[in-house]
Design a protein around this motif. Structure first.
Motif, PDB file in Angstrom:
ATOM      1  N   THR A 180      -0.409  19.491  -1.234  1.00  0.00           N
ATOM      2  CA  THR A 180      -0.748  20.871  -0.885  1.00  0.00           C
ATOM      3  C   THR A 180      -1.109  21.016   0.595  1.00  0.00           C
ATOM      4  N   GLU A 181      -1.752  20.006   1.162  1.00  0.00           N
ATOM      5  CA  GLU A 181      -2.092  20.069   2.593  1.00  0.00           C
ATOM      6  C   GLU A 181      -0.846  19.963   3.468  1.00  0.00           C
ATOM      7  N   GLN A 182       0.057  19.063   3.128  1.00  0.00           N
ATOM      8  CA  GLN A 182       1.260  18.855   3.936  1.00  0.00           C
ATOM      9  C   GLN A 182       2.213  20.041   3.873  1.00  0.00           C
ATOM     10  N   LEU A 183       2.212  20.744   2.764  1.00  0.00           N
ATOM     11  CA  LEU A 183       3.152  21.851   2.576  1.00  0.00           C
ATOM     12  C   LEU A 183       2.487  23.209   2.742  1.00  0.00           C
ATOM     13  N   ASP A 184       1.315  23.232   3.328  1.00  0.00           N
ATOM     14  CA  ASP A 184       0.575  24.481   3.574  1.00  0.00           C
ATOM     15  C   ASP A 184       0.470  25.352   2.330  1.00  0.00           C
ATOM     16  N   GLY A 185       0.262  24.724   1.188  1.00  0.00           N
ATOM     17  CA  GLY A 185       0.081  25.456  -0.053  1.00  0.00           C
ATOM     18  C   GLY A 185       1.358  25.787  -0.802  1.00  0.00           C
TER      19      GLY A 185
ATOM     20  N   PHE B   4       0.835  -1.202   0.000  1.00  0.00           N
ATOM     21  CA  PHE B   4       0.000   0.000   0.000  1.00  0.00           C
ATOM     22  C   PHE B   4       0.869   1.252   0.000  1.00  0.00           C
ATOM     23  N   ILE B   5       0.456   2.265  -0.778  1.00  0.00           N
ATOM     24  CA  ILE B   5       1.212   3.518  -0.864  1.00  0.00           C
ATOM     25  C   ILE B   5       0.680   4.589   0.076  1.00  0.00           C
ATOM     26  N   ALA B   6      -0.487   4.359   0.642  1.00  0.00           N
ATOM     27  CA  ALA B   6      -1.085   5.273   1.620  1.00  0.00           C
ATOM     28  C   ALA B   6      -2.110   4.486   2.424  1.00  0.00           C
ATOM     29  N   THR B   7      -2.426   4.981   3.601  1.00  0.00           N
ATOM     30  CA  THR B   7      -3.456   4.332   4.406  1.00  0.00           C
ATOM     31  C   THR B   7      -4.832   4.584   3.793  1.00  0.00           C
TER      32      THR B   7
ATOM     33  N   SER C 252      -3.110   8.797   4.530  1.00  0.00           N
ATOM     34  CA  SER C 252      -1.969   9.242   5.333  1.00  0.00           C
ATOM     35  C   SER C 252      -0.679   8.581   4.861  1.00  0.00           C
ATOM     36  N   LEU C 253       0.405   9.358   4.953  1.00  0.00           N
ATOM     37  CA  LEU C 253       1.752   8.846   4.677  1.00  0.00           C
ATOM     38  C   LEU C 253       2.630   8.939   5.926  1.00  0.00           C
ATOM     39  N   ASP C 254       2.015   9.064   7.085  1.00  0.00           N
ATOM     40  CA  ASP C 254       2.792   9.158   8.326  1.00  0.00           C
ATOM     41  C   ASP C 254       3.718   7.960   8.501  1.00  0.00           C
ATOM     42  N   TRP C 255       3.282   6.791   8.089  1.00  0.00           N
ATOM     43  CA  TRP C 255       4.088   5.569   8.178  1.00  0.00           C
ATOM     44  C   TRP C 255       5.358   5.672   7.328  1.00  0.00           C
ATOM     45  N   LEU C 256       5.320   6.503   6.303  1.00  0.00           N
ATOM     46  CA  LEU C 256       6.450   6.645   5.383  1.00  0.00           C
ATOM     47  C   LEU C 256       7.424   7.723   5.842  1.00  0.00           C
ATOM     48  N   VAL C 257       6.912   8.878   6.191  1.00  0.00           N
ATOM     49  CA  VAL C 257       7.788  10.013   6.504  1.00  0.00           C
ATOM     50  C   VAL C 257       8.528   9.834   7.825  1.00  0.00           C
TER      51      VAL C 257
END
Length: 176
Positions: free
Chosen positions: A60-65, A15-18, A22-27
């Protein structure tokens, strides 16, 4: 010659995302961007990008735009999104990837085209004979469910194996 590449990371169970995108598992994993099959080496060869709506929303959400890419980027979506900022080359499109691919390749200007995500989008390129390679870093975690790595049957030939800290890194050519 421009190649179309799917470069991504996956959980051990594919899986590439939950399920919640979410990518918390990756970062939270350790890797070396300049190491084997690392992002810095890969990204230096990229001339244009294409991604799906969920990937665009996450970036865009993770980088605040703040938009992290200078290259022309296509977002394949049926949703309405604001453009990240003035002067940023993001093109919102829908439709058949085969019809858009020549425009993307031309914009890549002899560099490679990166299919950023998701797996279904990469599968659309593969189904139309447009995907050349898959490079995937496998994280030491299982998610149990989520967005699949590549939800299509795609024949691949292993071309490289490396370790980058926490990740097993695999490189494949697409067999046509």
């Amino acid at each position: 010659m421009t190649r179309t590449l799917y470069y991504t990371a996956t959980s051990l169970d594919g899986f590439i995302a939950t399920s919640e995108h979410s990518l918390d598992w990756l970062v939270s994993r350790d890797n070396d961007p300049a190491g084997p099959m690392g992002y810095d080496v890969f990204f230096a060869q990229i001339g244009a990008l294409v991604m799906g709506a969920s990937t665009y929303a996450w970036v865009t959400e993770q980088l605040d735009g703040d938009w992290p890419y200078d290259q022309p980027t296509w977002v394949l979506t049926h949703r309405d999104f604001p453009t990240p900022a003035d002067g940023v080359d993001v093109r919102f499109r829908s439709g058949n990837v085969a019809e858009l691919h020549p425009e993307m390749v031309a914009a890549a200007a002899s560099k490679d085209l990166w299919v950023v995500g998701g797996g279904d989008l990469a599968g659309q390129f593969a189904e139309r004979g447009l995907l050349d390679a898959v490079q995937v870093s496998v994280a030491p975690v299982t998610l149990g469910a989520g967005a699949p790595l590549l939800p299509r049957q795609v024949e691949l030939r292993l071309t490289g194996v490396a370790r980058n800290r926490d990740f097993a890194c695999l490189s494949y050519d697409v067999v046509r």
